[in-house]
Design an enzyme around this catalytic site. Structure first.
Site, PDB file in Angstrom:
ATOM      1  N   LEU A  13       1.329   3.773   2.402  1.00  0.00           N
ATOM      2  CA  LEU A  13       2.130   4.062   3.594  1.00  0.00           C
ATOM      3  C   LEU A  13       3.062   2.900   3.929  1.00  0.00           C
ATOM      4  CD1 LEU A  13       2.815   5.928   5.928  1.00  0.00           C
ATOM      5  CD2 LEU A  13       0.881   4.974   7.191  1.00  0.00           C
ATOM      6  N   TYR A  25     -16.471   2.140   7.559  1.00  0.00           N
ATOM      7  CA  TYR A  25     -15.001   2.213   7.584  1.00  0.00           C
ATOM      8  C   TYR A  25     -14.523   2.900   8.866  1.00  0.00           C
ATOM      9  CZ  TYR A  25     -10.326   4.052   6.596  1.00  0.00           C
ATOM     10  OH  TYR A  25      -9.000   4.392   6.686  1.00  0.00           O
ATOM     11  N   THR A  52      -9.537  -0.192   2.983  1.00  0.00           N
ATOM     12  CA  THR A  52      -9.560   1.276   2.870  1.00  0.00           C
ATOM     13  C   THR A  52     -10.595   1.816   1.863  1.00  0.00           C
ATOM     14  OG1 THR A  52      -7.742   1.163   1.271  1.00  0.00           O
ATOM     15  CG2 THR A  52      -7.140   1.607   3.545  1.00  0.00           C
ATOM     16  N   ASP A  60      -2.567 -12.808   4.536  1.00  0.00           N
ATOM     17  CA  ASP A  60      -3.962 -12.356   4.494  1.00  0.00           C
ATOM     18  C   ASP A  60      -4.459 -12.166   5.926  1.00  0.00           C
ATOM     19  OD1 ASP A  60      -6.644 -11.923   4.204  1.00  0.00           O
ATOM     20  OD2 ASP A  60      -6.990 -13.612   2.848  1.00  0.00           O
ATOM     21  N   LYS A  70     -12.327   1.192  11.905  1.00  0.00           N
ATOM     22  CA  LYS A  70     -10.987   1.650  12.280  1.00  0.00           C
ATOM     23  C   LYS A  70     -10.955   2.028  13.771  1.00  0.00           C
ATOM     24  CE  LYS A  70      -7.741   2.291  10.119  1.00  0.00           C
ATOM     25  NZ  LYS A  70      -6.582   1.412   9.794  1.00  0.00           N
ATOM     26  N   GLY A  97       0.837  -1.199   0.000  1.00  0.00           N
ATOM     27  CA  GLY A  97       0.000   0.000   0.000  1.00  0.00           C
ATOM     28  C   GLY A  97       0.870   1.247   0.000  1.00  0.00           C
TER      29      GLY A  97
HETATM   30  N1  LIG Z   1      -5.365   6.621   2.468  1.00  0.00           N
HETATM   31  C1  LIG Z   1      -5.751   7.564   3.303  1.00  0.00           C
HETATM   32  O1  LIG Z   1      -6.111   8.665   2.895  1.00  0.00           O
HETATM   33  C2  LIG Z   1      -5.759   7.293   4.795  1.00  0.00           C
HETATM   34  C3  LIG Z   1      -6.164   8.319   5.673  1.00  0.00           C
HETATM   35  C4  LIG Z   1      -6.127   8.081   7.036  1.00  0.00           C
HETATM   36  C5  LIG Z   1      -5.724   6.854   7.518  1.00  0.00           C
HETATM   37  N2  LIG Z   1      -5.370   5.873   6.639  1.00  0.00           N
HETATM   38  C6  LIG Z   1      -4.933   4.582   7.173  1.00  0.00           C
HETATM   39  O2  LIG Z   1      -3.568   4.483   6.835  1.00  0.00           O
HETATM   40  C7  LIG Z   1      -3.232   3.126   6.573  1.00  0.00           C
HETATM   41  C8  LIG Z   1      -2.509   3.035   5.242  1.00  0.00           C
HETATM   42  O3  LIG Z   1      -3.347   3.554   4.220  1.00  0.00           O
HETATM   43  P1  LIG Z   1      -2.900   3.449   2.683  1.00  0.00           P
HETATM   44  O4  LIG Z   1      -3.442   4.630   1.980  1.00  0.00           O
HETATM   45  O5  LIG Z   1      -1.459   3.125   2.629  1.00  0.00           O
HETATM   46  O6  LIG Z   1      -3.759   2.185   2.248  1.00  0.00           O
HETATM   47  P2  LIG Z   1      -3.640   1.317   0.911  1.00  0.00           P
HETATM   48  O7  LIG Z   1      -2.738   1.964  -0.077  1.00  0.00           O
HETATM   49  O8  LIG Z   1      -5.041   0.979   0.532  1.00  0.00           O
HETATM   50  O9  LIG Z   1      -2.898   0.009   1.445  1.00  0.00           O
HETATM   51  C9  LIG Z   1      -3.508  -0.910   2.295  1.00  0.00           C
HETATM   52  C10 LIG Z   1      -2.856  -2.250   2.042  1.00  0.00           C
HETATM   53  O10 LIG Z   1      -3.482  -3.222   2.905  1.00  0.00           O
HETATM   54  C11 LIG Z   1      -3.725  -4.368   2.125  1.00  0.00           C
HETATM   55  N3  LIG Z   1      -4.790  -5.218   2.614  1.00  0.00           N
HETATM   56  C12 LIG Z   1      -6.128  -5.056   2.461  1.00  0.00           C
HETATM   57  N4  LIG Z   1      -6.775  -6.126   2.943  1.00  0.00           N
HETATM   58  C13 LIG Z   1      -5.836  -6.975   3.417  1.00  0.00           C
HETATM   59  C14 LIG Z   1      -5.875  -8.263   4.000  1.00  0.00           C
HETATM   60  N5  LIG Z   1      -7.024  -8.922   4.176  1.00  0.00           N
HETATM   61  N6  LIG Z   1      -4.716  -8.846   4.360  1.00  0.00           N
HETATM   62  C15 LIG Z   1      -3.533  -8.236   4.154  1.00  0.00           C
HETATM   63  N7  LIG Z   1      -3.414  -7.025   3.596  1.00  0.00           N
HETATM   64  C16 LIG Z   1      -4.569  -6.402   3.212  1.00  0.00           C
HETATM   65  C17 LIG Z   1      -4.105  -3.794   0.770  1.00  0.00           C
HETATM   66  O11 LIG Z   1      -4.088  -4.783  -0.239  1.00  0.00           O
HETATM   67  P3  LIG Z   1      -5.233  -4.687  -1.415  1.00  0.00           P
HETATM   68  O12 LIG Z   1      -5.078  -3.344  -2.035  1.00  0.00           O
HETATM   69  O13 LIG Z   1      -4.881  -5.829  -2.322  1.00  0.00           O
HETATM   70  O14 LIG Z   1      -6.569  -4.841  -0.760  1.00  0.00           O
HETATM   71  C18 LIG Z   1      -3.040  -2.735   0.592  1.00  0.00           C
HETATM   72  O15 LIG Z   1      -1.845  -3.246   0.084  1.00  0.00           O
HETATM   73  C19 LIG Z   1      -4.526   2.343   6.678  1.00  0.00           C
HETATM   74  O16 LIG Z   1      -4.586   1.764   7.955  1.00  0.00           O
HETATM   75  C20 LIG Z   1      -5.603   3.383   6.547  1.00  0.00           C
HETATM   76  O17 LIG Z   1      -6.774   3.021   7.247  1.00  0.00           O
HETATM   77  C21 LIG Z   1      -5.362   6.065   5.297  1.00  0.00           C
END
Ligand SMILES: NC(=O)c1ccc[n+]([C@@H]2O[C@H](COP(=O)([O-])OP(=O)(O)OC[C@H]3O[C@@H](n4cnc5c(N)ncnc54)[C@H](OP(=O)(O)O)[C@@H]3O)[C@@H](O)[C@H]2O)c1
Length: 292
Positions: free
Chosen positions: A11, A123, A58, A32, A127, A9
């Site tokens: 971050l 969501y 997400t 997973d 969280k 992902g």
């Molecule tokens: N993005 C934002 O704007 C934002 C804002 C505030 C907080 N956050 C938090 O910050 C963190 C990182 O966000 P990000 O933007 O880096 O998210 P991201 O790019 O969507 O990455 C999340 C990763 O988790 C993986 N994942 C999903 N389901 C899974 C499972 N069952 N087992 C193992 N891995 C799994 C995803 O794989 P797949 O893509 O294949 O599902 C993806 O590689 C998250 O905890 C999110 O809640 C994000």
């Protein structure tokens, strides 16, 4: 060695890049979060010194249609990681979200870590439940961040900046929400702060976002200003946009708890952070230098 979930992902990928060989990145399909026994097996074998849990379900709007899956990944699996961190006696850092503050639309003061949460929608609630699971293990960090953008991971669905660039290129006029206030944040800065926090052993909850705040409309205007693109863009309301899941009207996070660490990596103003990303992006994706 540090185990990083969500390594494909945005971050998690950035954390793995910054840590290099110090980190082991975990993600689908080999890792997973829904396979609880597999998660236990992997971490017991790895015996990491710390776990950074950046993986999550997400897809905010889709979550409204599949709440069970969203809660299983964001809350139940986080509980499994908290149990494992206790068993392995290692710190657990859980990445959470400004969405936990979705229920105060008339707020004008940034939220501090101890302010009561009011998550709205599947969501956000999942969280927040993840946060509650993590609290059960004393050596925890909860890092709430917001509006992440940066280099996309292999699995990343996209981010606001990339969406605006794609839409800006299309030549169509854009309508962007102008009544949600928050702080879009650059993953490079958030990852640096997370790495710093893990070295402090000052466990607890921290707000980590870039400085200042804006709306999505104003953020989009700044993207096109920096790119020097002439894009027709107009502000709309949350109601006009009509997303399936609720979004916070005001979820600006107060970072002063983190700022009290005098030697902590800085959290630059969101405009400077955006300019830094767009410059970095030119090196990553040179063909995108061509405007419009
Ligand atoms: N993005 C934002 O704007 C934002 C804002 C505030 C907080 N956050 C938090 O910050 C963190 C990182 O966000 P990000 O933007 O880096 O998210 P991201 O790019 O969507 O990455 C999340 C990763 O988790 C993986 N994942 C999903 N389901 C899974 C499972 N069952 N087992 C193992 N891995 C799994 C995803 O794989 P797949 O893509 O294949 O599902 C993806 O590689 C998250 O905890 C999110 O809640 C994000």
């Amino acid at each position: 060695m540090i185990a990083v979930t969500g390594a494909k992902g945005q971050l998690g990928g950035e954390l793995c890049r910054q840590w290099g060989s110090e980190a082991v990145g975990l993600d689908l399909p080999e890792f997973d979060l829904l396979d609880f026994d597999g998660v236990r097996r992997t971490l017991r074998e790895l015996r990491p010194h710390a776990i950074v849990h950046a993986a999550a379900y997400t897809a905010v709007d889709k979550a409204e249609e599949e709440p069970d899956r969203c809660f299983a990944i964001n809350a139940t699996a986080t509980g499994v990681l908290a149990e494992l961190a206790r068993e392995l006696n290692c710190p657990l850092l859980y990445v959470s979200t400004d969405y936990v503050f979705g229920g105060e639309p008339f707020r004008t003061e940034p939220f501090r870590e101890e302010d009561p949460a009011s998550p709205q929608g599947v969501y956000a609630t999942s969280k927040y439940e993840g946060e509650l699971k993590v609290l059960a293990w004393e050596k925890h960090y909860i890092v709430r961040t917001c509006g992440l953008y940066g280099r996309l991971g292999a699995n990343s669905p996209g981010n606001f900046v990339e969406t605006m660039i794609r839409l800006g290129r299309s030549g169509k006029s854009l309508r962007v929400v102008d009544d949600q206030f928050c702080t879009p944040s650059y993953v490079v800065h958030v990852a640096r702060a997370i790495r710093y926090l893990l070295g402090t052993s000052m466990f607890g909850t921290f707000h980590i976002v870039n400085d200042g705040f804006t709306t999505w409309y104003r953020f989009a205007c700044e993207i096109f200003r920096l790119l020097n693109w002439d894009v027709e863009i107009s502000p709309i309301t949350t109601e006009e946009y009509g997303a399936k899941a609720p979004r916070p009207r005001f979820s600006v996070l107060d970072t002063s708890k983190y700022q009290r660490f005098v030697d902590a990596p800085p959290l630059p103003h969101w405009k400077d952070a955006l300019a830094e990303y767009l410059q970095e992006r030119e090196k990553l994706y040179p063909r995108n230098k061509v405007a419009g």
